[in-house]
Design a protein around this motif. Structure first.
Motif, PDB file in Angstrom:
ATOM      1  N   GLN A   1       0.838  -1.208   0.000  1.00 13.80           N
ATOM      2  CA  GLN A   1       0.000   0.000   0.000  1.00 13.80           C
ATOM      3  C   GLN A   1       0.872   1.258   0.000  1.00 13.80           C
ATOM      4  OE1 GLN A   1      -0.533  -2.709   1.812  1.00 13.80           O
ATOM      5  NE2 GLN A   1      -2.507  -3.394   1.018  1.00 13.80           N
ATOM      6  N   MET A   2       2.005   1.199   0.676  1.00 15.01           N
ATOM      7  CA  MET A   2       2.939   2.326   0.638  1.00 15.01           C
ATOM      8  C   MET A   2       3.484   2.523  -0.776  1.00 15.01           C
ATOM      9  SD  MET A   2       4.993   1.563   4.202  1.00 15.01           S
ATOM     10  CE  MET A   2       6.031   3.038   4.215  1.00 15.01           C
ATOM     11  N   ALA A   3       3.770   1.420  -1.465  1.00 15.78           N
ATOM     12  CA  ALA A   3       4.264   1.516  -2.844  1.00 15.78           C
ATOM     13  C   ALA A   3       3.214   2.109  -3.765  1.00 15.78           C
ATOM     14  CB  ALA A   3       4.691   0.129  -3.334  1.00 15.78           C
ATOM     15  N   ALA A   4       1.973   1.663  -3.619  1.00 11.01           N
ATOM     16  CA  ALA A   4       0.894   2.205  -4.442  1.00 11.01           C
ATOM     17  C   ALA A   4       0.719   3.699  -4.182  1.00 11.01           C
ATOM     18  CB  ALA A   4      -0.409   1.456  -4.162  1.00 11.01           C
ATOM     19  N   ALA A   5       0.824   4.090  -2.929  1.00 10.32           N
ATOM     20  CA  ALA A   5       0.705   5.507  -2.581  1.00 10.32           C
ATOM     21  C   ALA A   5       1.866   6.307  -3.159  1.00 10.32           C
ATOM     22  CB  ALA A   5       0.652   5.668  -1.063  1.00 10.32           C
TER      23      ALA A   5
ATOM     24  N   ALA B   1       8.386  -6.273  -0.774  1.00 12.28           N
ATOM     25  CA  ALA B   1       7.887  -7.563  -0.295  1.00 12.28           C
ATOM     26  C   ALA B   1       6.840  -7.350   0.774  1.00 12.28           C
ATOM     27  CB  ALA B   1       9.047  -8.390   0.272  1.00 12.28           C
ATOM     28  N   THR B   2       5.735  -8.089   0.675  1.00 17.86           N
ATOM     29  CA  THR B   2       4.682  -7.999   1.676  1.00 17.86           C
ATOM     30  C   THR B   2       4.147  -9.390   1.982  1.00 17.86           C
ATOM     31  OG1 THR B   2       2.714  -6.743   2.329  1.00 17.86           O
ATOM     32  CG2 THR B   2       2.717  -7.690   0.104  1.00 17.86           C
ATOM     33  N   ARG B   3       3.250  -9.460   2.935  1.00 13.81           N
ATOM     34  CA  ARG B   3       2.666 -10.736   3.344  1.00 13.81           C
ATOM     35  C   ARG B   3       1.674 -11.240   2.296  1.00 13.81           C
ATOM     36  NH1 ARG B   3       0.097 -12.333   9.182  1.00 13.81           N
ATOM     37  NH2 ARG B   3      -1.185 -14.073   8.502  1.00 13.81           N
ATOM     38  N   TYR B   4       1.526 -12.564   2.210  1.00 19.79           N
ATOM     39  CA  TYR B   4       0.509 -13.134   1.330  1.00 19.79           C
ATOM     40  C   TYR B   4      -0.853 -12.505   1.621  1.00 19.79           C
ATOM     41  CZ  TYR B   4       3.791 -16.908   0.135  1.00 19.79           C
ATOM     42  OH  TYR B   4       4.875 -17.629  -0.311  1.00 19.79           O
ATOM     43  N   GLY B   5      -1.545 -12.066   0.558  1.00 22.83           N
ATOM     44  CA  GLY B   5      -2.862 -11.460   0.714  1.00 22.83           C
ATOM     45  C   GLY B   5      -2.841  -9.977   0.991  1.00 22.83           C
ATOM     46  N   TYR B   6      -1.654  -9.392   1.117  1.00 24.15           N
ATOM     47  CA  TYR B   6      -1.533  -7.977   1.470  1.00 24.15           C
ATOM     48  C   TYR B   6      -1.073  -7.120   0.289  1.00 24.15           C
ATOM     49  CZ  TYR B   6      -2.262  -8.445   6.517  1.00 24.15           C
ATOM     50  OH  TYR B   6      -2.814  -8.655   7.754  1.00 24.15           O
ATOM     51  N   GLY B   7      -1.125  -7.672  -0.905  1.00 21.14           N
ATOM     52  CA  GLY B   7      -0.662  -6.945  -2.076  1.00 21.14           C
ATOM     53  C   GLY B   7      -1.558  -5.777  -2.447  1.00 21.14           C
ATOM     54  N   ALA B   8      -1.070  -4.944  -3.333  1.00 24.51           N
ATOM     55  CA  ALA B   8      -1.817  -3.798  -3.852  1.00 24.51           C
ATOM     56  C   ALA B   8      -1.442  -3.629  -5.322  1.00 24.51           C
ATOM     57  CB  ALA B   8      -1.497  -2.530  -3.066  1.00 24.51           C
ATOM     58  N   LYS B   9      -2.322  -3.000  -6.079  1.00 28.14           N
ATOM     59  CA  LYS B   9      -2.076  -2.823  -7.511  1.00 28.14           C
ATOM     60  C   LYS B   9      -1.088  -1.694  -7.737  1.00 28.14           C
ATOM     61  CE  LYS B   9      -4.348  -2.267 -11.985  1.00 28.14           C
ATOM     62  NZ  LYS B   9      -5.629  -2.056 -12.710  1.00 28.14           N
TER      63      LYS B   9
ATOM     64  N   GLU C   1       1.770  -0.131 -10.831  1.00 30.14           N
ATOM     65  CA  GLU C   1       2.107  -0.176 -12.250  1.00 30.14           C
ATOM     66  C   GLU C   1       3.602  -0.253 -12.501  1.00 30.14           C
ATOM     67  OE1 GLU C   1       0.278   3.173 -14.072  1.00 30.14           O
ATOM     68  OE2 GLU C   1      -1.785   2.480 -13.660  1.00 30.14           O
ATOM     69  N   ARG C   2       4.404   0.366 -11.638  1.00 29.32           N
ATOM     70  CA  ARG C   2       5.841   0.438 -11.887  1.00 29.32           C
ATOM     71  C   ARG C   2       6.675  -0.244 -10.807  1.00 29.32           C
ATOM     72  NH1 ARG C   2       5.952   6.754 -12.257  1.00 29.32           N
ATOM     73  NH2 ARG C   2       4.135   6.409 -10.898  1.00 29.32           N
ATOM     74  N   ILE C   3       6.068  -0.520  -9.677  1.00 23.92           N
ATOM     75  CA  ILE C   3       6.777  -1.174  -8.575  1.00 23.92           C
ATOM     76  C   ILE C   3       6.248  -2.601  -8.452  1.00 23.92           C
ATOM     77  CG2 ILE C   3       7.284  -1.131  -6.109  1.00 23.92           C
ATOM     78  CD1 ILE C   3       6.715   1.922  -6.224  1.00 23.92           C
ATOM     79  N   GLU C   4       7.136  -3.554  -8.512  1.00 19.89           N
ATOM     80  CA  GLU C   4       6.734  -4.962  -8.434  1.00 19.89           C
ATOM     81  C   GLU C   4       6.470  -5.360  -6.974  1.00 19.89           C
ATOM     82  OE1 GLU C   4       8.415  -9.455  -9.481  1.00 19.89           O
ATOM     83  OE2 GLU C   4       9.580  -7.671 -10.051  1.00 19.89           O
ATOM     84  N   ILE C   5       5.420  -6.114  -6.770  1.00 22.60           N
ATOM     85  CA  ILE C   5       5.070  -6.594  -5.432  1.00 22.60           C
ATOM     86  C   ILE C   5       5.338  -8.094  -5.358  1.00 22.60           C
ATOM     87  CG2 ILE C   5       3.290  -6.749  -3.656  1.00 22.60           C
ATOM     88  CD1 ILE C   5       3.931  -3.874  -4.494  1.00 22.60           C
ATOM     89  N   ILE C   6       6.117  -8.509  -4.380  1.00 19.11           N
ATOM     90  CA  ILE C   6       6.328  -9.929  -4.101  1.00 19.11           C
ATOM     91  C   ILE C   6       5.661 -10.254  -2.774  1.00 19.11           C
ATOM     92  CG2 ILE C   6       8.025 -11.691  -3.493  1.00 19.11           C
ATOM     93  CD1 ILE C   6       9.964 -10.507  -5.379  1.00 19.11           C
ATOM     94  N   GLU C   7       4.877 -11.326  -2.749  1.00 17.18           N
ATOM     95  CA  GLU C   7       4.239 -11.755  -1.504  1.00 17.18           C
ATOM     96  C   GLU C   7       4.981 -12.957  -0.942  1.00 17.18           C
ATOM     97  OE1 GLU C   7       0.027 -12.275  -1.926  1.00 17.18           O
ATOM     98  OE2 GLU C   7      -0.274 -10.258  -2.737  1.00 17.18           O
ATOM     99  N   ALA C   8       5.113 -12.965   0.389  1.00 25.26           N
ATOM    100  CA  ALA C   8       5.852 -14.028   1.066  1.00 25.26           C
ATOM    101  C   ALA C   8       5.184 -14.314   2.411  1.00 25.26           C
ATOM    102  CB  ALA C   8       7.310 -13.625   1.241  1.00 25.26           C
ATOM    103  N   ALA C   9       5.752 -15.245   3.147  1.00 27.71           N
ATOM    104  CA  ALA C   9       5.115 -15.718   4.384  1.00 27.71           C
ATOM    105  C   ALA C   9       5.462 -14.842   5.584  1.00 27.71           C
ATOM    106  CB  ALA C   9       5.517 -17.161   4.660  1.00 27.71           C
ATOM    107  N   HIS C  10       4.515 -14.749   6.481  1.00 30.33           N
ATOM    108  CA  HIS C  10       4.651 -14.074   7.763  1.00 30.33           C
ATOM    109  C   HIS C  10       3.680 -14.755   8.730  1.00 30.33           C
ATOM    110  CE1 HIS C  10       3.829 -11.145  10.911  1.00 30.33           C
ATOM    111  NE2 HIS C  10       4.989 -10.594  10.626  1.00 30.33           N
TER     112      HIS C  10
ATOM    113  N   PRO D   1      -6.919  -6.933   5.925  1.00 34.00           N
ATOM    114  CA  PRO D   1      -5.691  -6.134   5.870  1.00 34.00           C
ATOM    115  C   PRO D   1      -6.006  -4.644   5.772  1.00 34.00           C
ATOM    116  CG  PRO D   1      -5.542  -8.022   4.392  1.00 34.00           C
ATOM    117  CD  PRO D   1      -6.961  -7.983   4.873  1.00 34.00           C
ATOM    118  N   THR D   2      -5.291  -3.840   6.534  1.00 38.15           N
ATOM    119  CA  THR D   2      -5.568  -2.406   6.583  1.00 38.15           C
ATOM    120  C   THR D   2      -4.635  -1.583   5.708  1.00 38.15           C
ATOM    121  OG1 THR D   2      -4.083  -2.049   8.455  1.00 38.15           O
ATOM    122  CG2 THR D   2      -6.381  -2.630   8.967  1.00 38.15           C
ATOM    123  N   GLY D   3      -3.492  -2.150   5.324  1.00 40.38           N
ATOM    124  CA  GLY D   3      -2.534  -1.395   4.518  1.00 40.38           C
ATOM    125  C   GLY D   3      -1.564  -0.576   5.324  1.00 40.38           C
TER     126      GLY D   3
END
Length: 421
Positions: A50-54, A68-76, A78-87, A407-409
């Motif tokens: 969410q910080m990246a999207a902002a 990198a963020t937790r599984y299920g915590y991604g955000a859309k 366009e230019r920053i890639e989001i990787i989800e991983a375990a927590h 998730p609150t972001g």
């Protein structure tokens, strides 16, 4: 007094606290100057997507990056890639995220800018074991830390001494590029070097400090890990290292700011609010018992505060695991609190993690009042036995009192709100 529906009121307090840490607003207020060269965005944590999207919305210029963020915590984005991983327990996806983040900051120049978006949860999301150690070793360390009852500062001092990315090492890898870290704090005391074990912000915690905490909390770590921590190879960069000289660190959201917003929302609705502290630590069940005693004192004697009042506190408690069950520090706090106020009238409470997840389940926390223990008993649930077995999730689920906002972001640690009417 204004007539309030307690659960709705407490949810509005939680929402106000989360809104105060909204990444778009806080990032806009802390944008760095544009560089002559490239702008690389990196990051990790439960609020990093969410910080990246902002950041994409408010940055006027070309950017590239990876967070990198937790599984299920991604955000859309366009230019920053989001990787989800375990927590909270690291996995191979996190290992790959760490490798790629370190790769992302290689070969930069003094004309380039690295913007690091860091929030709580990054410690588990960025496993990167030191030479001679494995992902299994880092998982074993993490599991031992989570079960130890150690405060978060001690945990993160240990983590950074078994890592190639924590303790400022990610920022060191970006040298000579300037690194500007925008940090959402979930740490009591708001030391940015401890958030996510400080991948871009070094601190003074030493190997000796790590070894002292391991001994003090009786942690059993793999032999290879102990051998590494006892060697000079484990030493993390010091804050005085020249590679950090031109960097900047900005705390853009914290528990203190969110608690003030929660208090303001309560007053807007006609309820006086008091903040005990934004940095309470300790065993969750013990902190719950203390909060229950304060609530009872207000309810029966109108001291140290006069009712009606909303009592707020923040920080990060810990849970020493006695059994493998379902729960988290907020639900465990609240179960102890519920036991402490059992039978009391007009006490209602919410304890929740501001990131939307408490422990390993999908709830942020739970609600409790003076009838909670009796309602659990009617549902064939023994509250004290559930507390003894670290099974608070099951107890609150049985009476439909779990709080599940999703998730609150963001992530500014725990919010405890106690309404006494």
């Amino acid at each position: 007094m204004t007539v309030l529906e307690p659960k709705s009121f407490l949810i509005s307090i939680f929402d106000a606290a989360v809104a105060a840490a909204d990444p778009e607003r806080t990032i806009r207020d802390h944008l760095p100057a544009k560089p002559r060269g490239r702008t690389i965005v990196i990051g990790a944590g439960k609020g990093s997507a969410q910080m990246a999207a902002a950041f994409e919305k408010v940055w006027d210029g070309p950017i590239e990056g990876l967070v990198a963020t937790r599984y299920g915590y991604g955000a859309k984005c366009e230019r920053i890639e989001i990787i989800e991983a375990a927590h909270p327990v690291p996995d191979a996806a996190g290992l790959e995220a760490s490798r790629r983040l370190l790769e992302k900051v290689q070969g930069l120049t003094s004309d380039d800018l690295v913007v690091a978006l860091i929030s709580g949860g990054g410690s588990a999301l960025l496993p990167s074991p030191a030479a001679g150690l494995t992902l299994a070793d880092e998982i074993a360390v993490n599991e031992a830390l989570l079960a130890s009852g150690a405060p978060i500062a001690a945990m993160n001092t240990i983590r950074k001494h078994v890592s190639t990315i924590k303790g400022g090492r990610l920022a060191a890898a970006a040298y000579p590029a300037k690194v500007v870290s925008l940090v959402v704090s979930d740490i009591p005391g708001d030391n940015p070097a401890l958030v996510a074990s400080g991948p871009t912000v070094p601190d003074t915690g030493s190997r000796e400090d790590a070894l002292a905490s391991i001994a003090a909390y009786g942690m059993k770590l793999p032999d290879a890990v102990m051998e590494h921590i006892n060697s000079a190879e484990a030493d993390a960069p010091s804050p005085g290292d020249e590679r950090f000289a031109g960097n900047e660190v900005h705390l853009i959201a914290s528990a203190g700011v969110s608690l003030e917003a929660a208090a303001a929302e309560a007053r807007r609705q006609g309820i006086e609010a008091v903040i005990l502290s934004d940095s309470i630590e300790g065993e969750a069940r013990e902190v719950g018992g203390v909060h229950a005693a304060i609530a009872r004192e207000v309810a029966t004697r109108n001291r140290p505060f006069s009712k009606p009042v909303l009592i707020l506190s923040g920080g990060e408690t810990t849970v020493t695991l006695r059994a493998k069950s379902k729960g988290g520090r907020n639900s465990e706090f609240l179960l102890a609190f519920a036991i402490g106020i059992s039978g009391a009238d007009n006490i209602h409470a919410l304890a929740a993690d501001t990131d939307g997840i408490d422990g390993s389940e999908d709830n942020a926390g739970a609600f409790a009042d003076g009838s909670t223990v009796a309602r659990m008993r009617s549902a064939a649930v023994d509250a004290k036995a559930m507390l003894a077995g670290n099974n608070a999730w099951t107890a609150f689920s049985a009476v439909d009192d779990l709080f599940v906002p999703g998730p609150t972001g963001t992530n500014v640690n725990d919010l405890r709100a106690i309404l006494i009417r």
